[in-house]
Scaffold this active site. Sequence first.
Site, mmCIF file in Angstrom:
data_model
loop_
_atom_site.group_PDB
_atom_site.id
_atom_site.type_symbol
_atom_site.label_atom_id
_atom_site.label_comp_id
_atom_site.label_asym_id
_atom_site.label_seq_id
_atom_site.Cartn_x
_atom_site.Cartn_y
_atom_site.Cartn_z
ATOM 1 N N ASP A 33 0.905 -1.054 0.010
ATOM 2 C CA ASP A 33 -0.026 0.101 0.002
ATOM 3 C C ASP A 33 0.917 1.262 0.166
ATOM 4 O OD1 ASP A 33 -3.065 0.614 1.103
ATOM 5 O OD2 ASP A 33 -1.804 2.234 0.986
ATOM 6 N N ALA A 81 -6.716 1.428 -5.055
ATOM 7 C CA ALA A 81 -7.388 2.427 -6.218
ATOM 8 C C ALA A 81 -7.332 3.628 -5.661
ATOM 9 C CB ALA A 81 -8.619 1.760 -6.546
ATOM 10 N N THR A 122 -16.401 -2.356 -9.283
ATOM 11 C CA THR A 122 -17.366 -1.635 -8.760
ATOM 12 C C THR A 122 -18.372 -1.937 -9.766
ATOM 13 O OG1 THR A 122 -18.187 0.362 -8.371
ATOM 14 C CG2 THR A 122 -16.363 0.244 -9.698
ATOM 15 N N ASP A 123 -19.667 -1.651 -9.233
ATOM 16 C CA ASP A 123 -20.994 -1.718 -10.033
ATOM 17 C C ASP A 123 -21.124 -0.436 -10.829
ATOM 18 O OD1 ASP A 123 -21.607 -0.172 -8.013
ATOM 19 O OD2 ASP A 123 -23.479 -0.705 -7.375
ATOM 20 N N GLU A 124 -20.161 0.711 -10.527
ATOM 21 C CA GLU A 124 -20.374 1.771 -11.125
ATOM 22 C C GLU A 124 -19.945 1.509 -12.549
ATOM 23 O OE1 GLU A 124 -19.055 5.505 -9.352
ATOM 24 O OE2 GLU A 124 -19.875 4.452 -7.302
ATOM 25 N N TYR A 148 -13.728 8.248 -12.254
ATOM 26 C CA TYR A 148 -13.667 7.090 -11.476
ATOM 27 C C TYR A 148 -14.083 5.700 -12.088
ATOM 28 C CZ TYR A 148 -14.649 3.307 -8.022
ATOM 29 O OH TYR A 148 -14.592 2.257 -7.406
ATOM 30 N N SER A 149 -15.367 5.706 -12.449
ATOM 31 C CA SER A 149 -15.658 4.394 -13.016
ATOM 32 C C SER A 149 -15.120 4.316 -14.434
ATOM 33 C CB SER A 149 -17.423 4.594 -13.061
ATOM 34 O OG SER A 149 -17.959 5.451 -13.825
ATOM 35 N N LYS A 152 -12.120 2.370 -13.537
ATOM 36 C CA LYS A 152 -12.261 0.985 -13.074
ATOM 37 C C LYS A 152 -12.686 0.212 -14.154
ATOM 38 C CE LYS A 152 -12.098 -0.294 -9.496
ATOM 39 N NZ LYS A 152 -10.945 -1.022 -8.498
ATOM 40 N N ASN A 178 -20.160 -0.236 -0.372
ATOM 41 C CA ASN A 178 -19.804 -0.876 0.896
ATOM 42 C C ASN A 178 -20.228 0.178 2.081
ATOM 43 O OD1 ASN A 178 -17.465 -3.421 0.599
ATOM 44 N ND2 ASN A 178 -18.884 -2.657 -1.227
HETATM 45 P P1 NAD Z 1 -10.047 3.208 -0.194
HETATM 46 O O1 NAD Z 1 -9.737 4.577 -0.912
HETATM 47 O O2 NAD Z 1 -10.304 3.259 1.244
HETATM 48 O O3 NAD Z 1 -8.185 2.461 -0.097
HETATM 49 C C1 NAD Z 1 -7.582 2.602 -1.187
HETATM 50 C C2 NAD Z 1 -6.337 2.041 -0.775
HETATM 51 O O4 NAD Z 1 -5.403 1.810 -1.772
HETATM 52 C C3 NAD Z 1 -5.577 2.954 0.244
HETATM 53 O O5 NAD Z 1 -5.041 2.373 1.423
HETATM 54 C C4 NAD Z 1 -4.539 3.842 -0.497
HETATM 55 O O6 NAD Z 1 -3.381 4.139 0.267
HETATM 56 C C5 NAD Z 1 -4.203 2.505 -1.351
HETATM 57 N N1 NAD Z 1 -3.669 3.053 -2.907
HETATM 58 C C6 NAD Z 1 -4.066 3.999 -3.634
HETATM 59 N N2 NAD Z 1 -3.072 4.345 -4.801
HETATM 60 C C7 NAD Z 1 -2.087 3.340 -4.285
HETATM 61 C C8 NAD Z 1 -0.946 2.980 -5.235
HETATM 62 N N3 NAD Z 1 -0.634 3.636 -6.410
HETATM 63 N N4 NAD Z 1 -0.340 2.160 -4.734
HETATM 64 C C9 NAD Z 1 -0.475 1.344 -3.686
HETATM 65 N N5 NAD Z 1 -1.469 1.449 -2.986
HETATM 66 C C10 NAD Z 1 -2.321 2.676 -3.460
HETATM 67 O O7 NAD Z 1 -10.715 2.315 -1.198
HETATM 68 P P2 NAD Z 1 -11.737 1.298 -0.661
HETATM 69 O O8 NAD Z 1 -13.144 2.170 -0.530
HETATM 70 O O9 NAD Z 1 -11.341 0.256 0.264
HETATM 71 O O10 NAD Z 1 -11.854 0.435 -2.126
HETATM 72 C C11 NAD Z 1 -10.935 -0.502 -2.605
HETATM 73 C C12 NAD Z 1 -11.368 -1.162 -3.753
HETATM 74 O O11 NAD Z 1 -12.618 -1.317 -3.773
HETATM 75 C C13 NAD Z 1 -10.990 -0.255 -4.907
HETATM 76 O O12 NAD Z 1 -10.504 -0.947 -6.139
HETATM 77 C C14 NAD Z 1 -12.619 0.221 -5.196
HETATM 78 O O13 NAD Z 1 -12.713 0.573 -6.728
HETATM 79 C C15 NAD Z 1 -13.430 -1.258 -4.858
HETATM 80 N N6 NAD Z 1 -14.556 -0.897 -4.509
HETATM 81 C C16 NAD Z 1 -15.108 0.032 -3.612
HETATM 82 C C17 NAD Z 1 -16.402 0.173 -3.143
HETATM 83 C C18 NAD Z 1 -16.828 1.059 -1.959
HETATM 84 O O14 NAD Z 1 -18.068 1.110 -1.866
HETATM 85 N N7 NAD Z 1 -15.852 1.717 -1.395
HETATM 86 C C19 NAD Z 1 -17.440 -0.603 -3.809
HETATM 87 C C20 NAD Z 1 -16.875 -1.675 -4.825
HETATM 88 C C21 NAD Z 1 -15.626 -1.745 -5.094
HETATM 89 O O1 DAU Z 2 -21.190 1.676 -6.351
HETATM 90 C C1 DAU Z 2 -19.800 1.485 -5.583
HETATM 91 C C2 DAU Z 2 -19.024 2.640 -5.398
HETATM 92 O O2 DAU Z 2 -19.699 3.429 -4.219
HETATM 93 C C3 DAU Z 2 -17.393 2.648 -5.239
HETATM 94 O O3 DAU Z 2 -16.938 1.856 -6.450
HETATM 95 C C4 DAU Z 2 -16.912 3.912 -4.613
HETATM 96 O O4 DAU Z 2 -15.471 3.666 -4.407
HETATM 97 C C5 DAU Z 2 -17.668 4.368 -3.670
HETATM 98 O O5 DAU Z 2 -16.760 5.646 -3.384
HETATM 99 C C6 DAU Z 2 -19.069 4.637 -3.566
HETATM 100 O O6 DAU Z 2 -19.388 5.596 -4.542
HETATM 101 P P1 DAU Z 2 -20.442 6.659 -4.572
HETATM 102 O O7 DAU Z 2 -20.163 7.672 -5.472
HETATM 103 O O8 DAU Z 2 -21.616 5.852 -4.697
HETATM 104 O O9 DAU Z 2 -20.537 6.867 -3.071
HETATM 105 P P2 DAU Z 2 -20.451 7.950 -2.024
HETATM 106 O O10 DAU Z 2 -20.434 7.710 -0.694
HETATM 107 O O11 DAU Z 2 -19.441 9.242 -2.517
HETATM 108 O O12 DAU Z 2 -21.865 8.651 -2.444
HETATM 109 C C7 DAU Z 2 -23.061 8.129 -2.072
HETATM 110 C C8 DAU Z 2 -24.201 8.606 -2.708
HETATM 111 O O13 DAU Z 2 -24.228 9.847 -1.770
HETATM 112 C C9 DAU Z 2 -24.136 9.435 -3.973
HETATM 113 O O14 DAU Z 2 -25.280 9.321 -4.360
HETATM 114 C C10 DAU Z 2 -23.760 10.841 -3.681
HETATM 115 C C11 DAU Z 2 -24.274 11.016 -2.418
HETATM 116 N N1 DAU Z 2 -23.590 11.999 -1.400
HETATM 117 C C12 DAU Z 2 -22.250 11.849 -1.281
HETATM 118 C C13 DAU Z 2 -21.508 12.758 -0.663
HETATM 119 C C14 DAU Z 2 -20.179 12.462 -0.319
HETATM 120 C C15 DAU Z 2 -24.255 13.036 -0.901
HETATM 121 O O15 DAU Z 2 -25.546 13.480 -1.188
HETATM 122 N N2 DAU Z 2 -23.604 13.856 -0.227
HETATM 123 C C16 DAU Z 2 -22.186 13.838 0.011
HETATM 124 O O16 DAU Z 2 -21.710 14.561 0.941
#
Ligand code: NAD
Ligand code: DAU
Length: 333
Positions: A33, A81, A122-124, A148-149, A152, A178
């Site tokens: 990381d 990521a 991701t589903d995005e 972002y999407s 991915k 998540n």
């Molecule tokens: P996060 O942003 O919390 O964590 C990402 C981690 O990757 C961090 O620890 C960061 O330091 C590390 N990182 C970033 N760039 C790097 C690099 N160049 N080299 C090495 N490490 C690096 O993300 P998350 O929410 O835990 O998501 C993890 C994975 O799951 C991602 O691939 C994301 O696309 C996917 N995902 C996330 C969600 C969600 O709801 N958060 C849903 C579906 C899929």
């Molecule tokens: O669907 C999976 C994705 O979910 C992952 O791939 C991404 O890494 C993760 O960040 C997440 O993306 P979203 O854009 O859906 O998550 P976020 O928490 O940023 O936003 C969730 C919803 O809430 C979205 O419709 C935007 C809205 N929102 C978000 C923020 C940060 C608000 O209304 N206010 C806010 O301040």
Amino acid sequence: MRLLITGGAGFIGSNFIRYIINKYPDYKITNLDALTYAGNLENLKDFEDNPNYKFVKGDICDRDLVNNLVKDVDIIVHFAAESHVDRSILDSQAFVVTNVIGTQVLLDSAKEFGTRFHHVSTDEVFGSLGPDDPGFNEETPYDPRSPYSASKAASDHLVRAYYHTHNLPITISNCSNNYGPCMFPEKVIPLFITNLFENKKVPLYGDGMNIRDWIHVDDHNRGVDLIIHKGKIGETYCLGGNNELTNKDLTFKILQAVGRGEEMIEHVEDRAGHDKRYAIDFSKIKNELGWEPEISFEDGLKEMVKWYKDNYEWVKNCKSGEYKEYYKRQYNI
Ligand code: NAD
Ligand code: DAU
């Protein structure tokens, strides 16, 4: 089994490492990381002295470092990521570098050593659904709409290309939103929880009617565990929480869980290109591997609020200040 886990200091990756160490104490884990703003070693501090766990600070784009680690493992589970949509709207460069080029570097290394590769996606990548559309599944065409999407989606295509072209043993999972402990407080649920703790309003984008499907991080990680052990090589699996909520309803649930009222909602300008609705049809993994989500949103949210209350030092130390400053400038919150 020897695993190289990328992005293991972030939200989902650190929960995955915790899950794997507890379930398979004899597995050997290397966590690579870069510790960007989103990576936090506090997430795994109780495993620091575990002889089967090793942390390596480094970038997945660093070929020499990656080759050096990949040669000694059986599988790469790739979480690293740039993950936040709003940041990708402000500046997409790091998203292309880490999500596309970083994945390609890992794939090259996996190809060189014949290493099994699981890609966490991701589903995005599937775009945005209308109100009556069926949920995304493994056959849904790609239609990414944010930087972002798009990054991915590019990485998913590369992973599949290495399977078809080089016979690389890959699997991919596409999961919905998540939530759970150690989630960086820029994403909506932890942002709203921590704002309310600080007596700040919560910025709800647009009309609040966008829909997300929320899944507990442990349910997601249980699915990844099944896929890496029993998934079919070359296949993709969609994972979802069966839990669609409008952002407005989500906000009401958070307000209730923290014990605050509707007056704490600040309606703010919508996100550019804001996807309307995500939903997942997870029947493939249910039928093939017997997976389905188990944790109810009510229980998971309650546990999450408690975790943020009990770990408020973590919140203060996790470099969220810079992002909260952005909200202050943008919305005066
Ligand atoms: P996060 O942003 O919390 O964590 C990402 C981690 O990757 C961090 O620890 C960061 O330091 C590390 N990182 C970033 N760039 C790097 C690099 N160049 N080299 C090495 N490490 C690096 O993300 P998350 O929410 O835990 O998501 C993890 C994975 O799951 C991602 O691939 C994301 O696309 C996917 N995902 C996330 C969600 C969600 O709801 N958060 C849903 C579906 C899929
Ligand atoms: O669907 C999976 C994705 O979910 C992952 O791939 C991404 O890494 C993760 O960040 C997440 O993306 P979203 O854009 O859906 O998550 P976020 O928490 O940023 O936003 C969730 C919803 O809430 C979205 O419709 C935007 C809205 N929102 C978000 C923020 C940060 C608000 O209304 N206010 C806010 O301040």
